[in-house]
Design a protein around this motif. Structure first.
Motif, PDB file in Angstrom:
ATOM      1  N   ALA A 144     -13.164  -2.676  -7.833  1.00  0.00           N
ATOM      2  CA  ALA A 144     -13.207  -3.237  -9.191  1.00  0.00           C
ATOM      3  C   ALA A 144     -11.826  -3.246  -9.833  1.00  0.00           C
ATOM      4  N   ASP A 145     -10.962  -2.318  -9.454  1.00  0.00           N
ATOM      5  CA  ASP A 145      -9.605  -2.268 -10.005  1.00  0.00           C
ATOM      6  C   ASP A 145      -8.697  -3.348  -9.422  1.00  0.00           C
ATOM      7  N   HIS A 146      -9.221  -4.092  -8.454  1.00  0.00           N
ATOM      8  CA  HIS A 146      -8.458  -5.173  -7.827  1.00  0.00           C
ATOM      9  C   HIS A 146      -9.082  -6.539  -8.101  1.00  0.00           C
ATOM     10  N   GLY A 147      -9.894  -6.628  -9.144  1.00  0.00           N
ATOM     11  CA  GLY A 147     -10.463  -7.911  -9.538  1.00  0.00           C
ATOM     12  C   GLY A 147     -11.764  -8.286  -8.867  1.00  0.00           C
ATOM     13  N   VAL A 148     -12.314  -7.391  -8.060  1.00  0.00           N
ATOM     14  CA  VAL A 148     -13.610  -7.623  -7.425  1.00  0.00           C
ATOM     15  C   VAL A 148     -14.705  -7.248  -8.425  1.00  0.00           C
ATOM     16  N   PRO A 149     -15.708  -8.086  -8.653  1.00  0.00           N
ATOM     17  CA  PRO A 149     -16.735  -7.759  -9.657  1.00  0.00           C
ATOM     18  C   PRO A 149     -17.742  -6.735  -9.154  1.00  0.00           C
ATOM     19  N   GLN A 150     -17.254  -5.675  -8.571  1.00  0.00           N
ATOM     20  CA  GLN A 150     -18.091  -4.672  -7.917  1.00  0.00           C
ATOM     21  C   GLN A 150     -17.362  -3.338  -7.862  1.00  0.00           C
ATOM     22  N   HIS A 151     -18.040  -2.271  -8.256  1.00  0.00           N
ATOM     23  CA  HIS A 151     -17.510  -0.929  -8.040  1.00  0.00           C
ATOM     24  C   HIS A 151     -17.807  -0.549  -6.590  1.00  0.00           C
ATOM     25  N   ARG A 152     -16.755  -0.436  -5.808  1.00  0.00           N
ATOM     26  CA  ARG A 152     -16.898  -0.155  -4.373  1.00  0.00           C
ATOM     27  C   ARG A 152     -15.723   0.713  -3.969  1.00  0.00           C
ATOM     28  N   GLU A 153     -15.949   1.993  -3.783  1.00  0.00           N
ATOM     29  CA  GLU A 153     -14.869   2.916  -3.441  1.00  0.00           C
ATOM     30  C   GLU A 153     -14.629   2.880  -1.934  1.00  0.00           C
ATOM     31  N   ARG A 154     -13.396   2.648  -1.550  1.00  0.00           N
ATOM     32  CA  ARG A 154     -13.052   2.532  -0.145  1.00  0.00           C
ATOM     33  C   ARG A 154     -11.738   3.251   0.155  1.00  0.00           C
ATOM     34  N   LEU A 155     -11.604   3.604   1.432  1.00  0.00           N
ATOM     35  CA  LEU A 155     -10.375   4.187   1.960  1.00  0.00           C
ATOM     36  C   LEU A 155      -9.555   3.078   2.595  1.00  0.00           C
ATOM     37  N   MET A 156      -8.323   2.922   2.139  1.00  0.00           N
ATOM     38  CA  MET A 156      -7.384   1.976   2.740  1.00  0.00           C
ATOM     39  C   MET A 156      -6.220   2.788   3.298  1.00  0.00           C
ATOM     40  N   ILE A 157      -6.083   2.769   4.606  1.00  0.00           N
ATOM     41  CA  ILE A 157      -5.028   3.526   5.271  1.00  0.00           C
ATOM     42  C   ILE A 157      -3.880   2.582   5.602  1.00  0.00           C
ATOM     43  N   VAL A 158      -2.711   2.899   5.084  1.00  0.00           N
ATOM     44  CA  VAL A 158      -1.509   2.103   5.342  1.00  0.00           C
ATOM     45  C   VAL A 158      -0.677   2.842   6.379  1.00  0.00           C
ATOM     46  N   ALA A 159      -0.482   2.204   7.520  1.00  0.00           N
ATOM     47  CA  ALA A 159       0.329   2.798   8.596  1.00  0.00           C
ATOM     48  C   ALA A 159       1.532   1.900   8.845  1.00  0.00           C
ATOM     49  N   THR A 160       2.716   2.461   8.715  1.00  0.00           N
ATOM     50  CA  THR A 160       3.945   1.673   8.858  1.00  0.00           C
ATOM     51  C   THR A 160       4.918   2.376   9.794  1.00  0.00           C
ATOM     52  N   ARG A 161       5.701   1.578  10.498  1.00  0.00           N
ATOM     53  CA  ARG A 161       6.732   2.141  11.377  1.00  0.00           C
ATOM     54  C   ARG A 161       7.958   2.460  10.519  1.00  0.00           C
ATOM     55  N   SER A 162       7.815   3.516   9.778  1.00  0.00           N
ATOM     56  CA  SER A 162       8.856   3.922   8.830  1.00  0.00           C
ATOM     57  C   SER A 162       8.984   5.436   8.850  1.00  0.00           C
ATOM     58  N   LYS A 163      10.052   5.924   8.270  1.00  0.00           N
ATOM     59  CA  LYS A 163      10.292   7.363   8.256  1.00  0.00           C
ATOM     60  C   LYS A 163       9.296   8.077   7.349  1.00  0.00           C
TER      61      LYS A 163
END
Length: 304
Positions: A144-163
């Motif tokens: 919902a905090d990203h403009g989706v008309p739905q409260h939906r709690e999710r895990l978003m894992i960001v993996a980057t080739r960085s230090k």
């Protein structure tokens, strides 16, 4: 930017990538019906129908970003007590390790339920990502905090080739109410007081009227907003893989249509779904909300 979509399902991650300006060159899922739906909407993408634990990753095109939404059923508290097959569904996440080991793209985005972090192998799984040279940054967000008309709690894992892990910060967008997609002039309505209606359903309708008037939402099976109903002026609760939400309009009521479920997930209105309502709802309930994922993909693309 070229991307691949693992466990692509209905295609939420792919829609998000295209909205963010990326090209999804390859998508895979083990379910033939999901692959057909994805292919109907993204014909330019190469499709594979396969158990990804047995994939030949050398046959996958080169890419900059890996997108993946491995099975969440073994993690989700909504599935109830632990069952033997949950270990097998959780193990699908290790296909991501194999894919990354083969191609070493600049970044990966993995979506799941927050309970994935309680998995007893979660630290080992993250350790495997670290061993491949990826810094891991888990984010727990509400769609919902990203403009989706739905409260939906999710895990978003960001993996980057960085230090260092890439910690992303987003200013919450204004919440979009459920009233934005409910169509009172459409759907298969039935009388609230029809014979055989469950007493618990009638109780929820009565309580909803007391709180919100003649028009409101309510969980048909009693979960989520409990026995009080839910205002149309706020985002709907989580869309699941089965019909869950009912719309009440005075003396009539109905379940959400598949078009309303699609809108609640933030898919485009012209996005093709299976003709069968039950099948479409199942796919949507498993999908990644495109608008939420778009924010993450755009943010990652700007930094890699």
């Amino acid at each position: 930017m070229r991307a691949v979509d693992l466990f692509a399902g209905a295609g939420g991650f792919t829609v998000a990538a295209e909205l963010a300006g990326a090209q999804v060159v390859w998508a895979a899922n083990h379910w033939p019906e999901a692959v057909r739906t994805h292919e109907a909407n993204h014909p330019e993408t190469q499709h594979v129908c396969q158990d990804l634990r047995q994939a030949d990753w050398t046959a996958v095109p080169a890419h900059d970003l890996l997108l993946a939404s491995p099975a969440c059923q073994g993690h989700s508290p909504a599935r109830g007590k632990e069952r033997p097959h949950h270990d097998a569904t959780r193990a699908t996440a290790f296909a991501i390790i194999d894919a990354l080991d083969c191609h070493m793209p600049k970044a990966a985005l993995i979506e799941n339920v927050p309970a994935m972090m309680n998995w007893r192998l979660f630290n080992a799984w993250c350790g495997a990502l670290n061993d491949l040279g990826y810094a891991v940054a888990p984010h727990v967000v509400d769609a919902a905090d990203h403009g989706v008309p739905q409260h939906r709690e999710r895990l978003m894992i960001v993996a980057t080739r960085s230090k260092h892990p890439l910690q992303l910060h987003f200013d919450p967008k204004p919440h979009v109410p459920a009233s934005s997609f409910i169509r009172f002039d459409q759907g298969d309505w039935t009388p609230v007081d029809r014979p055989g209606r469950a007493p618990s359903t009638l109780e929820r309708v009565l309580n909803g009227r007391k709180s919100y008037g003649e028009r409101f939402l309510m969980p048909y099976y009693g979960s989520g907003s409990g026995k009080t109903g839910r205002s149309l002026a706020r985002p709907i609760g989580t869309i699941t893989t089965r019909d869950r939400w009912a719309v009440v309009d005075g003396g009539r009521m109905r379940m959400l249509s598949k078009d309303e479920n699609r809108a609640a997930m933030s898919f485009p209105t012209d996005y093709r779904l299976p003709a069968q309502h039950k099948l479409a709802v199942h796919m949507l309930g498993n999908a990644v909300p495109p608008l939420m994922a778009q924010d993450f993909i755009a943010a990652v693309a700007a930094r890699i």
